[in-house]
Every structure is written in C-alpha cells, then in structure tokens.
Design a protein around this motif. Structure first.
Motif, PDB file in Angstrom:
ATOM      1  N   THR A  28      67.633   2.003 -13.593  1.00 64.93           N
ATOM      2  CA  THR A  28      66.422   2.593 -13.030  1.00 64.93           C
ATOM      3  C   THR A  28      65.309   1.569 -13.073  1.00 64.93           C
ATOM      4  O   THR A  28      65.264   0.717 -13.960  1.00 64.93           O
ATOM      5  N   PRO A  29      64.395   1.661 -12.144  1.00 68.48           N
ATOM      6  CA  PRO A  29      63.307   0.675 -12.101  1.00 68.48           C
ATOM      7  C   PRO A  29      62.252   0.949 -13.172  1.00 68.48           C
ATOM      8  O   PRO A  29      61.187   1.483 -12.897  1.00 68.48           O
ATOM      9  N   GLN A  30      62.594   0.648 -14.396  1.00 69.45           N
ATOM     10  CA  GLN A  30      61.625   0.760 -15.485  1.00 69.45           C
ATOM     11  C   GLN A  30      61.409  -0.634 -16.041  1.00 69.45           C
ATOM     12  O   GLN A  30      62.298  -1.480 -16.050  1.00 69.45           O
ATOM     13  N   THR A  31      60.252  -0.819 -16.538  1.00 70.54           N
ATOM     14  CA  THR A  31      59.965  -2.116 -17.126  1.00 70.54           C
ATOM     15  C   THR A  31      60.580  -2.173 -18.513  1.00 70.54           C
ATOM     16  O   THR A  31      60.894  -1.153 -19.124  1.00 70.54           O
ATOM     17  N   SER A  32      60.755  -3.333 -19.002  1.00 71.13           N
ATOM     18  CA  SER A  32      61.346  -3.497 -20.327  1.00 71.13           C
ATOM     19  C   SER A  32      60.448  -2.921 -21.407  1.00 71.13           C
ATOM     20  O   SER A  32      60.924  -2.430 -22.426  1.00 71.13           O
ATOM     21  N   ASP A  33      59.134  -2.941 -21.172  1.00 63.66           N
ATOM     22  CA  ASP A  33      58.208  -2.362 -22.149  1.00 63.66           C
ATOM     23  C   ASP A  33      58.414  -0.849 -22.245  1.00 63.66           C
ATOM     24  O   ASP A  33      58.377  -0.281 -23.350  1.00 63.66           O
ATOM     25  N   GLU A  34      58.638  -0.176 -21.098  1.00 62.18           N
ATOM     26  CA  GLU A  34      58.875   1.266 -21.109  1.00 62.18           C
ATOM     27  C   GLU A  34      60.185   1.580 -21.840  1.00 62.18           C
ATOM     28  O   GLU A  34      60.260   2.539 -22.607  1.00 62.18           O
ATOM     29  N   LEU A  35      61.219   0.794 -21.572  1.00 64.88           N
ATOM     30  CA  LEU A  35      62.491   1.012 -22.240  1.00 64.88           C
ATOM     31  C   LEU A  35      62.384   0.784 -23.747  1.00 64.88           C
ATOM     32  O   LEU A  35      62.914   1.557 -24.549  1.00 64.88           O
ATOM     33  N   LYS A  36      61.659  -0.272 -24.136  1.00 63.08           N
ATOM     34  CA  LYS A  36      61.479  -0.547 -25.563  1.00 63.08           C
ATOM     35  C   LYS A  36      60.716   0.586 -26.232  1.00 63.08           C
ATOM     36  O   LYS A  36      61.040   1.011 -27.351  1.00 63.08           O
ATOM     37  N   HIS A  37      59.690   1.088 -25.540  1.00 63.10           N
ATOM     38  CA  HIS A  37      58.888   2.180 -26.096  1.00 63.10           C
ATOM     39  C   HIS A  37      59.757   3.441 -26.248  1.00 63.10           C
ATOM     40  O   HIS A  37      59.681   4.150 -27.256  1.00 63.10           O
ATOM     41  N   LYS A  38      60.587   3.715 -25.236  1.00 57.01           N
ATOM     42  CA  LYS A  38      61.451   4.881 -25.263  1.00 57.01           C
ATOM     43  C   LYS A  38      62.473   4.785 -26.406  1.00 57.01           C
ATOM     44  O   LYS A  38      62.703   5.754 -27.139  1.00 57.01           O
ATOM     45  N   TRP A  39      63.079   3.616 -26.560  1.00 58.91           N
ATOM     46  CA  TRP A  39      64.034   3.407 -27.646  1.00 58.91           C
ATOM     47  C   TRP A  39      63.343   3.496 -28.998  1.00 58.91           C
ATOM     48  O   TRP A  39      63.910   4.016 -29.960  1.00 58.91           O
ATOM     49  N   GLN A  40      62.150   3.012 -29.104  1.00 61.24           N
ATOM     50  CA  GLN A  40      61.391   3.076 -30.366  1.00 61.24           C
ATOM     51  C   GLN A  40      61.123   4.523 -30.750  1.00 61.24           C
ATOM     52  O   GLN A  40      61.247   4.895 -31.919  1.00 61.24           O
ATOM     53  N   GLU A  41      60.743   5.357 -29.755  1.00 65.97           N
ATOM     54  CA  GLU A  41      60.499   6.781 -30.033  1.00 65.97           C
ATOM     55  C   GLU A  41      61.779   7.470 -30.522  1.00 65.97           C
ATOM     56  O   GLU A  41      61.738   8.262 -31.461  1.00 65.97           O
TER      57      GLU A  41
END
Length: 163
Positions: free
Chosen positions: A25-38
């Motif tokens: 999906t077109p998500q930035t790596s920052d969004e993915l990192k934030h999601k994984w962190q949560e």
C-alpha cells in the motif's frame, strides 16, 4: 486429509495476501513505523497486564498455601506424640492374637458360606419338595396293595327254598 490441506493453504494464502496488501500500500515508511510501534506498545501493555494478574493470583495462592501449612503444623504439634515402642508393642500383641486363633472352626454347628448360587437354589428346591411330599420310610415294610374290586357279578335272585 485433503480437506485439512485445503484449509491450511487457504489460511496461509489469506495471511500472505494480507501481508502483501500492507507492504504494497502507498504508505510512507514513517507511517508504517508508527503503526508497528503502536502495535508493539499495545502488546507490551497486554503482557504487563497479564504479568500483574499472574503475580496477584500466585500471591493469593501462596498466602492460602502458607495458611494451610501453618494449620497442618499446628495440628501436628497439638496431637500427643506416640512412642514407637508403644506402636511395636501393640503390633506384636495383635500378631500374637491373630496367630493364636484357630484356622478352622471347631464348632459343629458352623455353616460354611454358600458361594455357588445354583447349588443353593437346588438345595432349597429339594427342601421344598421334601416338605410338600409325604415322607416314605425306607425301613418300613411295603404297604400291601388294596384288594382288587370283584368283577361285576350277575344279579342273583333269591333262591327258592322249595325248589
């Protein structure tokens, strides 16, 4: 067996499709990192909650077990101590009493326990038959048979004395 393989393939295919969807999906790596962190924080909180719950439960169990052991110790100290020599003397007395008893009963009126049910029923039937039929004395002479009835005689007329 084939149904199990189909189900396993279906689950693995679904999981790989979900992973591919998230990764592509077109998500930035920052969004993915934030999601994984949560998600990681959420899992850590859950693990801490379960740890606290287990700690409280084991503390309660430990406390109740301690009380139980203390109660058992108190009961053990409250009972009078028995001397091993007294135990040995009582055992020897019981052994002497049991060895002095005769193995076979000397009483003639002693009846054995009937184990075979068939023979007990047969004996009961014989006793019943003996009670209901008249007894025949084997030493008594045989009873004479009843005399046979005379054959039917022809009717007779009184004889005339003058004839």
């Amino acid at each position: 067996m084939a149904k199990g393989h189909f189900l396993l393939g279906f689950i693995l295919g679904g999981a790989s499709a979900l992973a591919a969807t998230y990764l592509l999906t077109p998500q930035t790596s920052d969004e993915l990192k934030h999601k994984w962190q949560e998600k990681k924080d959420d899992l850590a909180d859950r693990a801490a909650d379960y740890y606290d719950y287990a700690k409280d439960a084991t503390a309660d169990w430990r406390e109740s077990a301690g009380e139980f052991v203390a109660d058992l110790k108190e009961r053990a100290h409250a009972t009078p101590a028995t001397d091993l020599a007294d135990y040995d003397d009582a055992t020897a007395a019981l052994k002497d009493e049991l060895t002095a008893a005769p193995e076979v009963a000397t009483d003639d009126d002693f009846d054995d326990i009937v184990v075979d049910g068939k023979s007990a029923f047969a004996q009961a039937k014989d006793d019943f038959d003996a009670a209901t039929t008249p007894a025949v004395d084997a030493d008594a002479p045989e009873a004479p048979e009843a005399p046979e009835a005379p054959a039917a005689a022809e009717p007779t007329t009184p004889e005339d004395p003058e004839a």
